[in-house]
Enzyme design. Structure first.
Site, PDB file in Angstrom:
ATOM      1  CB  THR A 124      -0.899   0.005   1.261  1.00  0.00           C
ATOM      2  OG1 THR A 124      -1.441   1.308   1.466  1.00  0.00           O
ATOM      3  CG2 THR A 124      -0.128  -0.361   2.514  1.00  0.00           C
ATOM      4  CE1 TYR A 148      -3.266  -2.673   5.817  1.00  0.00           C
ATOM      5  CE2 TYR A 148      -3.100  -0.333   5.281  1.00  0.00           C
ATOM      6  CZ  TYR A 148      -3.221  -1.656   4.873  1.00  0.00           C
ATOM      7  OH  TYR A 148      -3.286  -1.949   3.535  1.00  0.00           O
ATOM      8  CE  LYS A 152       0.084  -4.749   3.093  1.00  0.00           C
ATOM      9  NZ  LYS A 152      -0.421  -6.082   2.638  1.00  0.00           N
TER      10      LYS A 152
HETATM   11  P1  NAD Z   1      -9.712  -7.375   2.513  1.00  0.00           P
HETATM   12  O1  NAD Z   1      -9.712  -7.084   3.971  1.00  0.00           O
HETATM   13  O2  NAD Z   1     -10.951  -7.125   1.731  1.00  0.00           O
HETATM   14  O3  NAD Z   1      -9.313  -8.911   2.271  1.00  0.00           O
HETATM   15  C1  NAD Z   1      -8.312  -9.538   3.009  1.00  0.00           C
HETATM   16  C2  NAD Z   1      -8.517 -11.042   2.823  1.00  0.00           C
HETATM   17  O4  NAD Z   1      -7.455 -11.721   3.508  1.00  0.00           O
HETATM   18  C3  NAD Z   1      -9.826 -11.567   3.405  1.00  0.00           C
HETATM   19  O5  NAD Z   1     -10.465 -12.418   2.491  1.00  0.00           O
HETATM   20  C4  NAD Z   1      -9.372 -12.341   4.648  1.00  0.00           C
HETATM   21  O6  NAD Z   1     -10.246 -13.415   4.961  1.00  0.00           O
HETATM   22  C5  NAD Z   1      -8.003 -12.804   4.225  1.00  0.00           C
HETATM   23  N1  NAD Z   1      -7.122 -13.096   5.361  1.00  0.00           N
HETATM   24  C6  NAD Z   1      -6.880 -12.311   6.434  1.00  0.00           C
HETATM   25  N2  NAD Z   1      -6.026 -12.912   7.262  1.00  0.00           N
HETATM   26  C7  NAD Z   1      -5.701 -14.107   6.684  1.00  0.00           C
HETATM   27  C8  NAD Z   1      -4.846 -15.171   7.043  1.00  0.00           C
HETATM   28  N3  NAD Z   1      -4.155 -15.155   8.197  1.00  0.00           N
HETATM   29  N4  NAD Z   1      -4.730 -16.229   6.212  1.00  0.00           N
HETATM   30  C9  NAD Z   1      -5.434 -16.261   5.038  1.00  0.00           C
HETATM   31  N5  NAD Z   1      -6.278 -15.284   4.656  1.00  0.00           N
HETATM   32  C10 NAD Z   1      -6.404 -14.228   5.472  1.00  0.00           C
HETATM   33  O7  NAD Z   1      -8.492  -6.577   1.920  1.00  0.00           O
HETATM   34  P2  NAD Z   1      -8.306  -5.871   0.502  1.00  0.00           P
HETATM   35  O8  NAD Z   1      -8.825  -4.496   0.589  1.00  0.00           O
HETATM   36  O9  NAD Z   1      -8.789  -6.786  -0.546  1.00  0.00           O
HETATM   37  O10 NAD Z   1      -6.724  -5.771   0.456  1.00  0.00           O
HETATM   38  C11 NAD Z   1      -5.951  -6.839  -0.081  1.00  0.00           C
HETATM   39  C12 NAD Z   1      -4.493  -6.471   0.035  1.00  0.00           C
HETATM   40  O11 NAD Z   1      -4.249  -5.257  -0.650  1.00  0.00           O
HETATM   41  C13 NAD Z   1      -4.011  -6.257   1.472  1.00  0.00           C
HETATM   42  O12 NAD Z   1      -2.729  -6.804   1.591  1.00  0.00           O
HETATM   43  C14 NAD Z   1      -3.973  -4.743   1.617  1.00  0.00           C
HETATM   44  O13 NAD Z   1      -2.991  -4.360   2.541  1.00  0.00           O
HETATM   45  C15 NAD Z   1      -3.625  -4.328   0.217  1.00  0.00           C
HETATM   46  N6  NAD Z   1      -4.099  -2.985  -0.191  1.00  0.00           N
HETATM   47  C16 NAD Z   1      -5.423  -2.656  -0.117  1.00  0.00           C
HETATM   48  C17 NAD Z   1      -5.842  -1.406  -0.560  1.00  0.00           C
HETATM   49  C18 NAD Z   1      -7.300  -1.002  -0.545  1.00  0.00           C
HETATM   50  O14 NAD Z   1      -7.607   0.146  -0.868  1.00  0.00           O
HETATM   51  N7  NAD Z   1      -8.221  -1.899  -0.210  1.00  0.00           N
HETATM   52  C19 NAD Z   1      -4.915  -0.480  -1.041  1.00  0.00           C
HETATM   53  C20 NAD Z   1      -3.562  -0.850  -1.106  1.00  0.00           C
HETATM   54  C21 NAD Z   1      -3.180  -2.108  -0.685  1.00  0.00           C
END
Ligand code: NAD
Length: 332
Positions: A124, A148, A152
């Site tokens: 992120t 958070y 990361k």
């Molecule tokens: P989200 O919270 O919607 O999904 C996270 C998923 O990970 C869920 O399905 C959860 O069940 C699973 N999970 C959590 N802990 C786990 C574990 N120990 N083992 C297996 N599965 C597990 O998140 P998102 O928004 O889809 O983000 C996905 C990735 O992208 C993350 O790494 C986040 O840091 C990164 N990210 C998100 C954004 C955003 O705007 N949403 C922006 C930049 C980066």
């Protein structure tokens, strides 16, 4: 042909990525490993699981035995599983560290032993911390301010070290804020939509001056696929190019979309560590041939339309919950 191992594929971004990978002619199998925490939702994979290319495994990235049993045999790994919410990380730092740091380490360890061809570690822009001016390139210092983002940042450094020390072919992506269908209702856009559509107030911190770049989730997934295919191991790619909006600008668009007026906003004082502005350069990913395709106005309209069609995906939010979630001025 490729076989892809996707962690966190039942989450918001992961499920859109799986939808995309399933359509690739040179991908013949996608395994999703997801612990189905509160944030994971098997309904996100409804379309993907119609394909016989997809296999879902309910498991935890921290469980070495499970990951060791299922990851070997895949040539590409995309790691998205994480605790992804800033507010929750403020309440339970340990959970963010256990999942985002220790989970990433466990996954990288298995990927190393399995000898995969590519790992994309999805991170992120928040790892760069607030930038009052200018824009962070990939080699900018990491100055996260919330747990958070700190967790990361730790996972990014671990991923980089697995490349340098152990030769694991890892690329890191750092995207700005994603929006689109299927995002968990704790995040800003669906949360505000839920409140506005049910006639409630939204709470905006510090006059809503915080600036974020909003990227459609399908654009991010296209960029992740590009990094998977042609990203150079050891390199980090910022994925930006969405639309910069302050929280109040975004809130006003949501007011318009839901037919509410400015009286629906309650302003409250800002909270600590509410980063004022994130900004990144993204010429490295552009050089790989990526440019965002989704226009914010159209993408937001389609997102609002999706939530209107799926009201069950907007958690019912009572006034008490809305007050409790006073920290929600900034999305993860
Ligand atoms: P989200 O919270 O919607 O999904 C996270 C998923 O990970 C869920 O399905 C959860 O069940 C699973 N999970 C959590 N802990 C786990 C574990 N120990 N083992 C297996 N599965 C597990 O998140 P998102 O928004 O889809 O983000 C996905 C990735 O992208 C993350 O790494 C986040 O840091 C990164 N990210 C998100 C954004 C955003 O705007 N949403 C922006 C930049 C980066």
């Amino acid at each position: 042909m490729h076989t892809v191992f996707v962690t966190g594929g039942a989450g918001f971004i992961g499920s859109h990525l799986v939808d995309r990978l399933v359509k690739c002619a040179d991908v013949d199998h996608v395994t999703v490993l997801d612990a189905l925490t509160y944030a994971g939702d098997r309904r996100n994979l409804t379309e993907a699981e119609c394909s016989d290319k997809v296999r879902f495994i309910h498991g935890d990235i921290r469980d070495h035995d499970t990951v060791s049993a299922v990851l070997p045999g895949h040539d590409w790994v995309v790691h998205l599983a994480a605790e992804s919410h800033v507010d929750r990380s403020l309440i339970d730092v340990g959970q963010s560290v256990r999942t985002n740091v220790m989970g990433t380490q466990a996954l990288l360890d298995v990927a190393m032993r399995a000898g995969v061809d590519k790992v994309v570690h999805v991170s992120t822009d928040e790892v760069y911390g607030p930038l009052p001016t200018g824009a962070a390139a990939e080699d900018a210092p990491l100055r996260p301010t919330v747990p958070y983002a700190a967790s990361k940042a730790c996972s990014d450094l671990l991923a980089a070290s697995y490349y340098v020390s152990c030769g694991v072919p890892v690329c890191i992506t750092r995207s700005s804020n994603n929006y689109g269908p299927r995002q968990h209702p704790e995040k800003l856009i669906p949360r505000f939509l839920g409140l506005l559509l049910s006639g409630q107030q939204v709470t905006v911190h510090g006059r809503g001056r915080h600036l974020r770049n909003w990227l459609h989730v399908e654009d991010n997934c296209r960029a992740i696929e590009q990094v998977l295919r042609v990203g150079v191991p050891g390199e980090t790619y910022n994925i930006g190019g969405g639309t910069d909006l302050t929280t109040i600008e975004l809130t006003k668009l949501l007011l318009q979309a839901t037919g509410r007026d400015a009286d629906a906003i309650t302003y409250v004082p800002d909270r600590p560590a509410n980063d004022i502005r994130y900004s990144m350069t993204w010429d490295k990913i552009a050089a790989l041939g990526f440019a965002p395709a989704r226009d914010l106005a159209a993408g937001l309209a389609a997102t609002v339309a999706w939530y209107r069609q799926h009201p069950e995906r907007l958690a019912p939010i009572t006034p008490a919950e809305a007050t409790e979630a006073e920290l929600d001025g900034v999305p993860a």
